[in-house]
Scaffold this motif. Structure first.
Motif, short mmCIF file in Angstrom:
data_model
loop_
_atom_site.label_atom_id
_atom_site.label_comp_id
_atom_site.label_asym_id
_atom_site.label_seq_id
_atom_site.Cartn_x
_atom_site.Cartn_y
_atom_site.Cartn_z
N TRP A 216 0.94 -1.32 0.04
CA TRP A 216 -0.09 -0.03 0.11
C TRP A 216 0.80 1.33 -0.02
O TRP A 216 1.85 1.22 0.42
CB TRP A 216 -0.95 0.09 1.19
CG TRP A 216 -2.02 -1.05 1.05
CD1 TRP A 216 -3.13 -0.98 0.21
CD2 TRP A 216 -2.21 -2.26 1.54
NE1 TRP A 216 -3.94 -1.97 0.11
CE2 TRP A 216 -3.58 -2.98 1.27
CE3 TRP A 216 -1.17 -3.11 2.45
CZ2 TRP A 216 -3.91 -4.14 1.53
CZ3 TRP A 216 -1.88 -4.29 2.78
CH2 TRP A 216 -3.04 -4.73 2.42
N ARG A 217 0.24 2.41 -0.48
CA ARG A 217 0.69 3.98 -0.41
C ARG A 217 1.04 3.97 0.96
O ARG A 217 0.29 3.83 1.77
CB ARG A 217 0.04 4.81 -1.32
CG ARG A 217 0.75 5.93 -1.44
CD ARG A 217 0.01 6.94 -2.29
NE ARG A 217 0.75 8.14 -2.45
CZ ARG A 217 0.31 9.46 -2.42
NH1 ARG A 217 -1.18 9.71 -2.22
NH2 ARG A 217 0.93 10.56 -2.82
N HIS A 218 2.17 4.84 1.14
CA HIS A 218 2.58 5.19 2.65
C HIS A 218 2.83 6.52 2.83
O HIS A 218 3.76 7.09 1.89
CB HIS A 218 3.70 4.13 3.25
CG HIS A 218 2.97 2.91 3.67
ND1 HIS A 218 2.03 2.52 4.55
CD2 HIS A 218 3.43 1.63 2.94
CE1 HIS A 218 1.94 1.39 4.63
NE2 HIS A 218 2.64 0.69 3.94
N TYR A 219 3.09 6.96 4.13
CA TYR A 219 3.75 8.07 4.44
C TYR A 219 3.57 9.50 3.62
O TYR A 219 4.27 10.37 3.78
CB TYR A 219 5.40 8.06 4.63
CG TYR A 219 5.54 6.47 4.95
CD1 TYR A 219 5.52 5.91 6.09
CD2 TYR A 219 6.35 5.55 3.85
CE1 TYR A 219 5.76 4.66 6.41
CE2 TYR A 219 6.78 4.47 4.18
CZ TYR A 219 6.40 4.01 5.26
OH TYR A 219 6.55 2.78 5.82
N ALA A 220 2.55 9.66 2.89
CA ALA A 220 2.49 10.78 1.79
C ALA A 220 1.58 11.85 2.51
O ALA A 220 0.55 11.88 2.82
CB ALA A 220 1.60 10.14 0.61
N PRO A 221 2.27 12.86 2.37
CA PRO A 221 1.59 14.43 2.75
C PRO A 221 0.57 14.71 1.53
O PRO A 221 0.47 13.83 0.60
CB PRO A 221 2.54 15.36 2.74
CG PRO A 221 3.59 14.78 1.66
CD PRO A 221 3.58 13.26 1.89
N LYS A 222 -0.34 15.77 1.69
CA LYS A 222 -1.15 15.84 0.42
C LYS A 222 -0.61 16.44 -0.56
O LYS A 222 -0.96 16.29 -1.78
CB LYS A 222 -2.23 17.16 1.03
CG LYS A 222 -3.16 16.58 2.06
CD LYS A 222 -4.16 17.68 2.25
CE LYS A 222 -5.16 17.39 3.56
NZ LYS A 222 -4.73 18.22 4.76
N ALA A 223 0.50 17.08 -0.43
CA ALA A 223 1.39 17.50 -1.40
C ALA A 223 1.77 16.50 -2.67
O ALA A 223 2.14 15.44 -2.18
CB ALA A 223 2.55 18.43 -1.32
N ASP A 275 1.75 19.86 4.65
CA ASP A 275 0.29 19.77 4.74
C ASP A 275 -0.12 21.05 5.69
O ASP A 275 -1.05 21.96 5.10
CB ASP A 275 -0.30 18.48 5.70
CG ASP A 275 -0.23 17.63 4.41
OD1 ASP A 275 0.01 17.44 3.35
OD2 ASP A 275 -0.74 16.14 5.18
N ILE A 276 0.35 21.45 6.73
CA ILE A 276 0.14 22.52 7.48
C ILE A 276 0.23 24.09 6.58
O ILE A 276 -0.70 24.85 6.82
CB ILE A 276 0.93 22.67 8.94
CG1 ILE A 276 0.66 21.55 9.69
CG2 ILE A 276 0.76 24.00 9.38
CD1 ILE A 276 1.38 21.31 10.96
N ASP A 277 1.34 23.96 5.76
CA ASP A 277 1.58 25.10 5.12
C ASP A 277 0.72 25.11 3.75
O ASP A 277 0.99 25.97 3.07
CB ASP A 277 3.12 25.28 4.66
CG ASP A 277 3.83 25.47 6.00
OD1 ASP A 277 3.18 26.04 6.89
OD2 ASP A 277 5.05 25.48 6.00
N GLU A 278 -0.20 24.01 3.54
CA GLU A 278 -0.79 23.91 2.39
C GLU A 278 -0.04 24.06 0.91
O GLU A 278 -0.38 24.67 0.00
CB GLU A 278 -2.00 24.84 2.34
CG GLU A 278 -3.06 24.70 3.63
CD GLU A 278 -4.12 25.46 3.47
OE1 GLU A 278 -4.24 26.23 2.81
OE2 GLU A 278 -4.92 25.36 4.58
N ILE A 279 1.08 23.22 1.26
CA ILE A 279 1.73 23.02 -0.05
C ILE A 279 1.33 22.06 -1.13
O ILE A 279 0.98 20.93 -0.41
CB ILE A 279 3.40 22.58 0.25
CG1 ILE A 279 3.98 23.66 1.49
CG2 ILE A 279 4.12 22.28 -0.87
CD1 ILE A 279 4.21 25.14 0.43
#
Ligand code: TXA
Ligand code: MG
Length: 307
Positions: A216-223, A275-279
Motif C-alpha cells: 500500500w501507499r505510505h507516508y504521503a502528505p497531501k502535496a 500539509d500545515i503550510d498547504e503546499i
C-alpha cells in the motif's frame, strides 16, 4: 484528549484504544485480549483488513503465542531488544485473525521507551500499528495524533519519538533457514548482519514482499512529491538538507547531510509541515548516500512520492 498512564491502562483493559509512544513512532494500541478494540484500530485508521498488526511485548517472556526456538533468535533479542527491531515468527497458539490477517506468522517487537515499557508491564501484550490514518505520515509526537483525529483519539504523551521512523522488520524463512529483511527501518541492516554473521536477503519489493503492508501507499502528505529536479527553484518547495542551497525555494530541511539519524528523526514532522503550510507540490532532493540509514530515508521518501 491526553490520558495519564493509569487512565491508559484502564482504557486498554476495558477494551478501548489509546495512541501510545514508542521510540520509533506513536502506535494506535489495543489489548491483545480485546477483539473489539483490535477491530476498531482498522476502523479508526481506515486500515485495509489484509494488513496484519505488530504485537508489542515487554520481554521475550510475554511471547507465548509464537515460536521463539529459532536459530539466532536469542542473539538478535540480546543485541537489539528492547529496540526498533520487529521479528516475524511462526504462530504457535491461535491469535485473533485480525492481528495476523490470517497468516501463520505474527510480528513481535519490544519497544525501547520507558513509558511504553511501564505500560506494557501493566497491560500485557498490545497490538499497535503506527497511529496515522492509513497512507499518511506516521505520528512522532502526541500532537500529531491529536491533529490527525481532531482530538477524538486518546493519547498517552511520551514526548517526541527518538528514532522517528518505524522498526526494522526481519522474518524467519524456514526454507532457507535464515532471517530475511522484510522492512527497512530505524535499525541499520548492517548492524543486524554483523550480529548474524551473514548478509540479509532483502524481501522488500512488492513481488517478493513478506509484509503485506509493502503493497500500500505510505507516508504521503497531501502535496504531490516529485523526484524530477526542477530547472529553477523559484517559488518551489524543496525537501532537502541544511548544507545545500536551493535559491528561491521554500525549504523544508530534513537536517544536516552529516546525520542520517537526525534526518530520519525529522522526516515525518517535515512531511507534516507541508500539509500545515498547504503546499501542493514539492521536490525531494534524493542526492545522498545509499548506505546505512540513508537507505531507509530514501525508501520512505520514494514511497511518500509514489502515486
Ligand atoms: O515501529 C514500529 O514498528 C511501529 C510502532 C508503533 O511499533 N509500528 C508499525 O506498525 O510500524 P505498522 O502496522 O504501521 O506496520 C507494520 C508492518 C506492516 O507492513 C505489516 O504488513 C507488517 O508489519 N506485518 C505485521 N505482521 C506481519 C506478519 N505476520 N508477516 C509479515 N508482515 C507483517
Ligand atoms: Mg504504518
Amino acid at each position: 484528549m491526553k490520558l495519564t498512564l493509569q487512565e491508559t491502562v484502564q482504557c486498554l483493559n476495558a477494551g478501548g484504544n489509546v495512541a501510545i509512544p514508542t521510540e520509533t513512532v506513536y502506535g494506535l494500541a489495543a489489548s491483545l485480549k480485546s477483539p473489539e478494540a483490535i477491530s476498531n484500530i482498522f476502523k479508526i485508521k481506515s486500515r485495509p483488513l489484509g494488513n496484519p498488526l505488530i504485537v508489542h511485548v515487554s520481554s521475550v517472556k510475554d511471547i507465548s503465542f509464537a515460536k521463539v526456538d529459532l536459530p539466532d533468535f536469542d542473539k538478535l533479542t540480546h543485541a537489539f531488544w528492547p529496540g526498533p527491531l520487529s521479528l516475524v515468527l511462526p504462530l504457535l497458539a491461535d491469535l485473533d485473525k485480525q492481528v495476523t490477517a490470517g497468516l501463520l506468522t505474527v510480528a513481535v517487537r519490544c519497544p525501547a521507551h520507558d513509558l511504553c515499557r511501564s505500560l506494557l508491564a501493566m497491560t500485557g501484550p498490545l497490538v499497535a500499528p503506527s497511529a496515522n490514518p492509513s497512507g499518511k505520515p506516521s505520528p512522532t509526537q502526541a500532537e500529531h495524533v491529536e491533529r490527525d483525529y481532531e482530538g477524538k483519539v486518546a493519547v498517552l504523551d511520551g514526548g517526541a519519538c527518538r528514532s522517528g521512523v518505524e522498526s526494522t522488520i526481519l522474518a524467519w524463512d524456514s526454507q532457507i533457514q535464515k532471517w530475511v529483511l522484510a522492512r527497512l527501518g530505524s535499525l541499520e541492516a548492517l548492524s543486524i548482519e554483523k550480529v548474524l554473521g551473514y548478509s540479509l536477503e532483502r524481501r522488500l519489493k512488492a513481488d517478493v514482499a513478506v509484509c503485506p503492508g509493502q503493497k500500500w501507499r505510505h507516508y504521503a502528505p497531501k502535496a504531490e512529491l516529485t523526484l524530477e529536479r526542477p530547472t529553477s527553484f523559484e517559488d518551489i518547495a524543496v525537501i532537502g538538507f541544511n548544507e545545500r542551497s536551493y535559491k528561491g525555494a521554500k525549504i523544508y530541511s530534513l537536517g544536516s547531510i552529516q546525520s542520517s539519524g537526525k534526518c530520519l528523526e525529522n522526516l515525518y514532522e517535515t512531511l507534516r509541515r507541508l500539509d500545515i503550510d498547504e503546499i501542493s507540490k514539492a521536490w525531494i532532493d534524493l542526492d545522498f548516500p545509499l548506505e546505512g540509514l540513508w537507505e531507509t530515508l530514501r525508501e520512505r521518501l520514494i514511497k511518500a512520492s509514489s502515486k
